[in-house]
Scaffold this motif. Structure first.
Motif, mmCIF file in Angstrom:
data_model
loop_
_atom_site.group_PDB
_atom_site.id
_atom_site.type_symbol
_atom_site.label_atom_id
_atom_site.label_comp_id
_atom_site.label_asym_id
_atom_site.label_seq_id
_atom_site.Cartn_x
_atom_site.Cartn_y
_atom_site.Cartn_z
ATOM 1 N N ARG A 13 0.823 -1.210 0.000
ATOM 2 C CA ARG A 13 0.000 0.000 0.000
ATOM 3 C C ARG A 13 0.858 1.260 0.000
ATOM 4 N NH1 ARG A 13 -3.805 -1.442 4.965
ATOM 5 N NH2 ARG A 13 -1.823 -2.361 5.575
ATOM 6 N N LEU A 14 2.080 1.168 0.527
ATOM 7 C CA LEU A 14 2.971 2.335 0.539
ATOM 8 C C LEU A 14 3.435 2.709 -0.868
ATOM 9 C CD1 LEU A 14 5.080 1.530 3.716
ATOM 10 C CD2 LEU A 14 3.416 3.387 3.431
ATOM 11 N N ARG A 15 3.219 1.836 -1.841
ATOM 12 C CA ARG A 15 3.591 2.119 -3.236
ATOM 13 C C ARG A 15 2.398 2.632 -4.045
ATOM 14 N NH1 ARG A 15 8.739 3.052 -3.258
ATOM 15 N NH2 ARG A 15 9.924 1.439 -2.214
ATOM 16 N N GLN A 16 1.258 2.721 -3.413
ATOM 17 C CA GLN A 16 0.027 3.164 -4.066
ATOM 18 C C GLN A 16 0.037 4.685 -4.233
ATOM 19 O OE1 GLN A 16 -3.236 1.669 -1.778
ATOM 20 N NE2 GLN A 16 -4.786 2.468 -3.146
ATOM 21 N N ILE A 17 -0.467 5.163 -5.354
ATOM 22 C CA ILE A 17 -0.609 6.603 -5.574
ATOM 23 C C ILE A 17 -1.966 7.022 -5.014
ATOM 24 C CG2 ILE A 17 -0.778 8.432 -7.290
ATOM 25 C CD1 ILE A 17 1.239 6.820 -8.969
ATOM 26 N N GLN A 141 8.007 17.652 1.360
ATOM 27 C CA GLN A 141 8.451 16.835 0.218
ATOM 28 C C GLN A 141 8.455 15.356 0.589
ATOM 29 O OE1 GLN A 141 11.878 18.725 -2.127
ATOM 30 N NE2 GLN A 141 11.781 19.982 -0.265
ATOM 31 N N HIS A 142 8.901 15.033 1.797
ATOM 32 C CA HIS A 142 8.919 13.641 2.270
ATOM 33 C C HIS A 142 7.496 13.069 2.298
ATOM 34 C CE1 HIS A 142 10.309 10.405 5.188
ATOM 35 N NE2 HIS A 142 8.998 10.406 5.390
ATOM 36 N N GLU A 143 6.555 13.836 2.846
ATOM 37 C CA GLU A 143 5.177 13.338 2.964
ATOM 38 C C GLU A 143 4.477 13.266 1.608
ATOM 39 O OE1 GLU A 143 4.346 11.876 5.627
ATOM 40 O OE2 GLU A 143 5.971 12.660 6.861
ATOM 41 N N VAL A 144 4.734 14.229 0.720
ATOM 42 C CA VAL A 144 4.153 14.176 -0.629
ATOM 43 C C VAL A 144 4.700 12.957 -1.379
ATOM 44 C CG1 VAL A 144 4.026 15.330 -2.882
ATOM 45 C CG2 VAL A 144 3.538 16.620 -0.784
ATOM 46 N N ASP A 145 5.966 12.608 -1.122
ATOM 47 C CA ASP A 145 6.509 11.369 -1.698
ATOM 48 C C ASP A 145 5.595 10.188 -1.358
ATOM 49 O OD1 ASP A 145 8.733 12.397 -2.985
ATOM 50 O OD2 ASP A 145 10.194 11.638 -1.532
ATOM 51 N N HIS A 146 5.149 10.112 -0.101
ATOM 52 C CA HIS A 146 4.253 9.012 0.295
ATOM 53 C C HIS A 146 2.990 9.008 -0.555
ATOM 54 C CE1 HIS A 146 6.219 7.173 3.685
ATOM 55 N NE2 HIS A 146 6.399 8.347 4.280
ATOM 56 N N LEU A 147 2.449 10.192 -0.822
ATOM 57 C CA LEU A 147 1.219 10.274 -1.619
ATOM 58 C C LEU A 147 1.448 9.785 -3.050
ATOM 59 C CD1 LEU A 147 -0.106 13.768 -0.451
ATOM 60 C CD2 LEU A 147 -0.488 11.514 0.589
ATOM 61 N N ASP A 148 2.712 9.830 -3.477
ATOM 62 C CA ASP A 148 3.076 9.387 -4.828
ATOM 63 C C ASP A 148 3.670 7.977 -4.844
ATOM 64 O OD1 ASP A 148 2.206 11.819 -5.877
ATOM 65 O OD2 ASP A 148 4.172 12.750 -5.622
ATOM 66 N N THR A 150 6.195 6.731 -2.903
ATOM 67 C CA THR A 150 7.643 6.724 -2.711
ATOM 68 C C THR A 150 7.955 6.818 -1.224
ATOM 69 O OG1 THR A 150 7.947 7.857 -4.827
ATOM 70 C CG2 THR A 150 9.766 7.997 -3.282
ATOM 71 N N VAL A 151 9.006 6.133 -0.788
ATOM 72 C CA VAL A 151 9.502 6.273 0.583
ATOM 73 C C VAL A 151 10.912 6.844 0.542
ATOM 74 C CG1 VAL A 151 8.022 4.480 1.592
ATOM 75 C CG2 VAL A 151 10.249 3.858 0.658
ATOM 76 N N PHE A 152 11.372 7.387 1.658
ATOM 77 C CA PHE A 152 12.641 8.115 1.637
ATOM 78 C C PHE A 152 13.818 7.256 1.215
ATOM 79 C CE2 PHE A 152 13.376 6.534 5.959
ATOM 80 C CZ PHE A 152 14.762 6.498 6.084
ATOM 81 N N THR A 153 13.753 5.957 1.439
ATOM 82 C CA THR A 153 14.871 5.104 1.042
ATOM 83 C C THR A 153 15.017 5.033 -0.481
ATOM 84 O OG1 THR A 153 13.428 3.169 1.259
ATOM 85 C CG2 THR A 153 14.850 3.702 3.139
#
Length: 178
Positions: A13-17, A141-148, A150-153
């Motif tokens: 689910r963390l890879r879901q847009i 930017q980190h949190e918007v990555d999640h919405l797209d 993406t994770v910080f790693t």
């Protein structure tokens, strides 16, 4: 209010847009309140809705910046970002040691633009358009990555990413054995 379970890597689910928020109702307000309670309990400074299993373009941030020289968290300053987007990233980059509630107790240096222009709606559906810098720009930017999805790693070299994920797996094994 309720503390929600935070999903962790490698949950797909963390890879879901995430989808845009279209309805501003009592259910959304409850989700926002629950996300803040979950973030403060964790503790963290940012949380995207997808991290609690809700694929909406919603995130909460509270940097709780303390006074110079103090180890105590500063006063609460909760901020809600609905359907956030950013543009005009600065050429000047900033390195910040990032962590993530979905990758617990793991940290790595991530380089991101130091300033961004951000546009979002708050919980009252009021539009904001601001130039953000420093930790707030990094956190957004980190949190918007999640919405797209993406994770910080994902911003790390393959070697550093593998190292962080191996440390996480070792920690999980130790926690299960305890």
């Amino acid at each position: 209010m309720a503390i929600l379970p935070i999903i962790e890597v490698p949950d797909p689910r963390l890879r879901q847009i995430s989808k845009p928020v279209e309805t501003f109702d009592a259910e959304l307000q409850t989700l926002i309140d629950d996300m803040f309670e979950t973030m403060y309990d964790a503790p963290g400074i940012g949380l995207a809705a997808i991290q609690v299993g809700v694929p909406l373009r919603l995130l909460v941030i509270d940097l709780q910046e303390s006074e110079e020289g103090s180890d105590e968290p500063g006063p609460k300053n909760p901020r809600v970002f609905i359907n956030p987007e950013f543009s005009d990233p600065s050429e000047e980059l900033r390195v910040y040691t990032e962590g993530c509630l979905s990758i617990p107790d793991q940290y790595a240096d991530v380089e991101r633009p130091d300033t961004i222009r951000a546009r979002w709606l708050d919980r009252e559906c009021k539009t904001h358009d601001e130039l953000l810098d420093g930790l707030l720009a990094t956190c957004l930017q980190h949190e918007v990555d999640h919405l797209d999805g993406t994770v910080f790693t994902d911003h790390l070299s393959r070697m550093k990413r593998d190292m962080v994920l191996k440390k996480l797996e070792k920690q999980r094994k130790q926690n299960r054995a305890a």
